[in-house]
Design a protein around this motif. Structure first.
Motif, PDB file in Angstrom:
ATOM      1  N   SER A  38       2.242 -41.388  11.649  1.00  0.00           N
ATOM      2  CA  SER A  38       3.216 -40.766  11.276  1.00  0.00           C
ATOM      3  C   SER A  38       3.069 -40.031   9.778  1.00  0.00           C
ATOM      4  O   SER A  38       3.820 -39.201   9.374  1.00  0.00           O
ATOM      5  CB  SER A  38       4.473 -41.816  10.946  1.00  0.00           C
ATOM      6  N   PHE A  39       1.817 -40.429   9.354  1.00  0.00           N
ATOM      7  CA  PHE A  39       1.458 -39.566   8.083  1.00  0.00           C
ATOM      8  C   PHE A  39       0.938 -38.306   8.672  1.00  0.00           C
ATOM      9  O   PHE A  39       0.095 -38.228   9.346  1.00  0.00           O
ATOM     10  CB  PHE A  39       0.348 -40.382   7.523  1.00  0.00           C
ATOM     11  N   ASP A  40       1.229 -37.379   7.838  1.00  0.00           N
ATOM     12  CA  ASP A  40       0.843 -35.729   8.132  1.00  0.00           C
ATOM     13  C   ASP A  40      -0.507 -35.645   7.489  1.00  0.00           C
ATOM     14  O   ASP A  40      -1.236 -34.987   7.949  1.00  0.00           O
ATOM     15  CB  ASP A  40       1.862 -34.928   7.248  1.00  0.00           C
ATOM     16  N   LYS A  41      -1.037 -36.268   6.356  1.00  0.00           N
ATOM     17  CA  LYS A  41      -2.149 -36.140   5.871  1.00  0.00           C
ATOM     18  C   LYS A  41      -3.227 -37.085   5.947  1.00  0.00           C
ATOM     19  O   LYS A  41      -2.757 -38.270   6.010  1.00  0.00           O
ATOM     20  CB  LYS A  41      -1.931 -35.517   4.319  1.00  0.00           C
ATOM     21  N   ILE A  42      -4.452 -36.695   5.813  1.00  0.00           N
ATOM     22  CA  ILE A  42      -5.465 -37.914   5.843  1.00  0.00           C
ATOM     23  C   ILE A  42      -6.564 -37.414   4.740  1.00  0.00           C
ATOM     24  O   ILE A  42      -6.433 -36.675   4.096  1.00  0.00           O
ATOM     25  CB  ILE A  42      -6.241 -37.880   7.278  1.00  0.00           C
ATOM     26  N   ASP A  43      -7.575 -38.467   4.720  1.00  0.00           N
ATOM     27  CA  ASP A  43      -8.718 -38.382   3.807  1.00  0.00           C
ATOM     28  C   ASP A  43      -9.920 -38.084   4.700  1.00  0.00           C
ATOM     29  O   ASP A  43     -10.739 -38.812   4.888  1.00  0.00           O
ATOM     30  CB  ASP A  43      -8.919 -39.614   3.202  1.00  0.00           C
ATOM     31  N   PRO A  44      -9.949 -36.677   5.200  1.00  0.00           N
ATOM     32  CA  PRO A  44     -10.827 -36.199   5.985  1.00  0.00           C
ATOM     33  C   PRO A  44     -12.516 -36.038   5.304  1.00  0.00           C
ATOM     34  O   PRO A  44     -12.628 -35.769   4.029  1.00  0.00           O
ATOM     35  CB  PRO A  44     -10.384 -34.973   6.375  1.00  0.00           C
ATOM     36  N   TYR A  45     -13.306 -36.183   6.131  1.00  0.00           N
ATOM     37  CA  TYR A  45     -14.893 -35.871   5.895  1.00  0.00           C
ATOM     38  C   TYR A  45     -15.320 -35.541   7.415  1.00  0.00           C
ATOM     39  O   TYR A  45     -14.975 -35.892   8.259  1.00  0.00           O
ATOM     40  CB  TYR A  45     -15.686 -36.584   5.279  1.00  0.00           C
ATOM     41  N   ILE A  46     -16.552 -34.690   7.167  1.00  0.00           N
ATOM     42  CA  ILE A  46     -16.907 -33.971   8.418  1.00  0.00           C
ATOM     43  C   ILE A  46     -18.411 -34.586   8.397  1.00  0.00           C
ATOM     44  O   ILE A  46     -19.276 -34.690   7.819  1.00  0.00           O
ATOM     45  CB  ILE A  46     -16.955 -32.397   8.363  1.00  0.00           C
ATOM     46  N   LYS A  47     -18.393 -34.930   9.802  1.00  0.00           N
ATOM     47  CA  LYS A  47     -19.969 -35.479  10.240  1.00  0.00           C
ATOM     48  C   LYS A  47     -20.520 -34.657  11.346  1.00  0.00           C
ATOM     49  O   LYS A  47     -19.989 -34.071  12.291  1.00  0.00           O
ATOM     50  CB  LYS A  47     -19.636 -37.071  10.813  1.00  0.00           C
ATOM     51  N   ILE A  48     -21.792 -34.067  10.874  1.00  0.00           N
ATOM     52  CA  ILE A  48     -22.633 -33.514  11.810  1.00  0.00           C
ATOM     53  C   ILE A  48     -23.789 -34.187  12.600  1.00  0.00           C
ATOM     54  O   ILE A  48     -24.357 -34.824  11.772  1.00  0.00           O
ATOM     55  CB  ILE A  48     -23.465 -32.533  10.966  1.00  0.00           C
ATOM     56  N   ILE A  49     -23.700 -34.354  13.921  1.00  0.00           N
ATOM     57  CA  ILE A  49     -24.701 -35.009  14.656  1.00  0.00           C
ATOM     58  C   ILE A  49     -25.761 -34.224  15.618  1.00  0.00           C
ATOM     59  O   ILE A  49     -25.134 -33.462  16.337  1.00  0.00           O
ATOM     60  CB  ILE A  49     -24.040 -36.090  15.511  1.00  0.00           C
ATOM     61  N   VAL A  50     -27.048 -34.211  15.052  1.00  0.00           N
ATOM     62  CA  VAL A  50     -27.811 -33.121  15.789  1.00  0.00           C
ATOM     63  C   VAL A  50     -28.975 -34.069  16.394  1.00  0.00           C
ATOM     64  O   VAL A  50     -29.842 -34.546  15.532  1.00  0.00           O
ATOM     65  CB  VAL A  50     -28.355 -32.359  14.850  1.00  0.00           C
ATOM     66  N   GLY A  51     -29.226 -34.479  17.503  1.00  0.00           N
ATOM     67  CA  GLY A  51     -30.123 -35.247  18.225  1.00  0.00           C
ATOM     68  C   GLY A  51     -30.181 -36.655  17.470  1.00  0.00           C
ATOM     69  O   GLY A  51     -28.982 -37.238  17.367  1.00  0.00           O
ATOM     70  N   GLY A  52     -30.979 -36.994  16.699  1.00  0.00           N
ATOM     71  CA  GLY A  52     -31.023 -38.354  16.147  1.00  0.00           C
ATOM     72  C   GLY A  52     -30.479 -38.462  14.825  1.00  0.00           C
ATOM     73  O   GLY A  52     -30.597 -39.287  14.126  1.00  0.00           O
ATOM     74  N   PHE A  53     -30.184 -37.173  14.168  1.00  0.00           N
ATOM     75  CA  PHE A  53     -29.898 -36.960  12.860  1.00  0.00           C
ATOM     76  C   PHE A  53     -28.345 -36.820  12.442  1.00  0.00           C
ATOM     77  O   PHE A  53     -27.553 -36.220  13.458  1.00  0.00           O
ATOM     78  CB  PHE A  53     -30.472 -35.718  12.433  1.00  0.00           C
ATOM     79  N   GLU A  54     -27.868 -37.273  11.414  1.00  0.00           N
ATOM     80  CA  GLU A  54     -26.564 -37.319  11.051  1.00  0.00           C
ATOM     81  C   GLU A  54     -26.376 -36.725   9.664  1.00  0.00           C
ATOM     82  O   GLU A  54     -27.142 -37.059   8.865  1.00  0.00           O
ATOM     83  CB  GLU A  54     -25.750 -38.563  11.167  1.00  0.00           C
ATOM     84  N   PHE A  55     -25.210 -36.149   9.320  1.00  0.00           N
ATOM     85  CA  PHE A  55     -24.801 -35.928   7.953  1.00  0.00           C
ATOM     86  C   PHE A  55     -23.420 -35.767   7.904  1.00  0.00           C
ATOM     87  O   PHE A  55     -22.621 -35.584   8.659  1.00  0.00           O
ATOM     88  CB  PHE A  55     -25.327 -34.318   7.797  1.00  0.00           C
ATOM     89  N   ASP A  56     -22.965 -36.510   6.752  1.00  0.00           N
ATOM     90  CA  ASP A  56     -21.536 -36.481   6.216  1.00  0.00           C
ATOM     91  C   ASP A  56     -21.376 -35.869   4.949  1.00  0.00           C
ATOM     92  O   ASP A  56     -22.023 -36.007   4.132  1.00  0.00           O
ATOM     93  CB  ASP A  56     -21.295 -38.124   6.142  1.00  0.00           C
ATOM     94  N   THR A  57     -20.209 -35.209   4.953  1.00  0.00           N
ATOM     95  CA  THR A  57     -19.889 -34.448   3.771  1.00  0.00           C
ATOM     96  C   THR A  57     -19.098 -35.367   2.702  1.00  0.00           C
ATOM     97  O   THR A  57     -18.928 -36.543   3.190  1.00  0.00           O
ATOM     98  CB  THR A  57     -18.827 -33.212   4.063  1.00  0.00           C
ATOM     99  N   SER A  58     -18.633 -35.156   1.709  1.00  0.00           N
ATOM    100  CA  SER A  58     -17.911 -36.016   0.854  1.00  0.00           C
ATOM    101  C   SER A  58     -16.353 -35.942   1.284  1.00  0.00           C
ATOM    102  O   SER A  58     -16.032 -35.232   2.251  1.00  0.00           O
ATOM    103  CB  SER A  58     -17.937 -35.387  -0.730  1.00  0.00           C
ATOM    104  N   VAL A  59     -15.713 -36.992   1.002  1.00  0.00           N
ATOM    105  CA  VAL A  59     -14.370 -37.374   1.311  1.00  0.00           C
ATOM    106  C   VAL A  59     -13.427 -36.426   0.653  1.00  0.00           C
ATOM    107  O   VAL A  59     -13.499 -36.160  -0.676  1.00  0.00           O
ATOM    108  CB  VAL A  59     -13.937 -38.591   1.298  1.00  0.00           C
ATOM    109  N   HIS A  60     -12.374 -35.821   1.092  1.00  0.00           N
ATOM    110  CA  HIS A  60     -11.262 -34.960   0.347  1.00  0.00           C
ATOM    111  C   HIS A  60     -10.021 -35.834   0.835  1.00  0.00           C
ATOM    112  O   HIS A  60      -9.551 -36.203   1.811  1.00  0.00           O
ATOM    113  CB  HIS A  60     -11.269 -33.510   0.976  1.00  0.00           C
ATOM    114  N   GLU A  61      -9.352 -36.258  -0.376  1.00  0.00           N
ATOM    115  CA  GLU A  61      -8.244 -37.286  -0.014  1.00  0.00           C
ATOM    116  C   GLU A  61      -6.927 -36.506  -0.033  1.00  0.00           C
ATOM    117  O   GLU A  61      -6.694 -35.424  -0.511  1.00  0.00           O
ATOM    118  CB  GLU A  61      -7.932 -37.935  -1.419  1.00  0.00           C
TER     119      GLU A  61
END
Length: 271
Positions: A38-61
């Protein structure tokens, strides 16, 4: 996109079987909604997955729009390259319940050395704008040398710009000094013009005074001349009367007395 800095050597890529490096710059995310809450907003971050590698961005509240402005570089091997895609996921950071994936998309790898900017529509919501560049390893290994070469060129250009700026400053200083001299000369000219105007005024006043004196002298001369002519006319009239009287009398003494009186009046009359 800013120049890529890497500390990886050729052996690091060879051991991992990497042939390319995928450079991803995540610009922003828009239109993100939490459809499971029911909450309109979240605390998002983006995850990139390429093969066996992952990358997470910082969180935006607490948002559904966010400017990410982050970049990563991921080694790519032949297997990943042949697959032609990588995974992009949007997660909600939650310290109490644990992070939850809210959206995802499958993104095609770009062509080698062909940077592209694109909007990636995620399911079930959200649009991620990112820029990608796929570089062969050999180009990455050449980058430090190229960077040093570019830095040398930039340094040389900066020195030239600084020299030009210093020359401009000197020119401005010379220009300011010249303007001051011109202003001083103009002030001197104005002062000289003022003195000349004052002298002209004094000369004109003197000329007017002389003309006034001359006019008064001319008027006095005309008045004296008129008075002289009047006296001469009066004297002539008296002489004529005396001559007429002399023709009517034989008394020489009377004539002498009249003539002496007339002569005395003429002599004592103002000249």
């Amino acid at each position: 996109m800013a120049a890529l800095e890497t500390t990886l050597g050729e052996s690091d890529f060879t051991e991992k079987g990497c042939t390319h490096v995928l450079i991803i710059e995540i610009d922003r995310i828009r239109k993100l909604k939490d459809l499971s809450s029911s909450f309109d907003k979240i605390d998002p971050y983006i995850k990139i997955i390429v093969g066996g590698f992952e990358f997470d961005t910082s969180v935006h509240e607490d948002c559904h729009h966010a400017d990410i402005k982050e970049r990563t570089s991921i080694p790519i091997n032949e297997e990943t390259l042949s697959g032609g895609v990588f995974q992009l996921q949007v997660w909600d950071s939650n310290n109490m319940k644990g992070d939850a994936k809210k959206a995802h998309a499958e993104v095609s790898l770009p062509e080698a050395m062909n940077p592209i900017m694109q909007d990636v529509d995620c399911e079930p919501s959200g649009t991620v704008t990112l820029k990608m560049l796929l570089c062969p390893i050999i180009e990455i290994l050449k980058m430090p040398g190229k960077i040093r070469e570019m830095e040398s060129i930039i340094l040389d250009a900066e020195e030239k710009i600084q020299a030009m700026e210093e020359a401009d400053e000197l020119e401005e200083a010379d220009k300011a000094l010249l303007e001051e001299k011109i202003a001083a000369m103009e002030e001197a000219d104005e002062a000289e013009e003022g003195e000349q105007e004052a002298l002209k005024a004094e000369l004109q006043a003197a000329q007017e005074a002389i003309a006034d004196v001359q006019r008064q002298a001319d008027e006095a001369s005309e008045q004296f001349k008129a008075e002289q002519e009047a006296r001469e006319a009066e004297t002539q009239a008296k002489i004529s009367a005396l001559e007429a009287e002399a023709s009517d009398t034989d008394d020489i003494d009377i004539l002498k007395a009249s003539y002496s009186k007339l002569l005395a009046e003429f002599i004592t009359a103002p000249k």
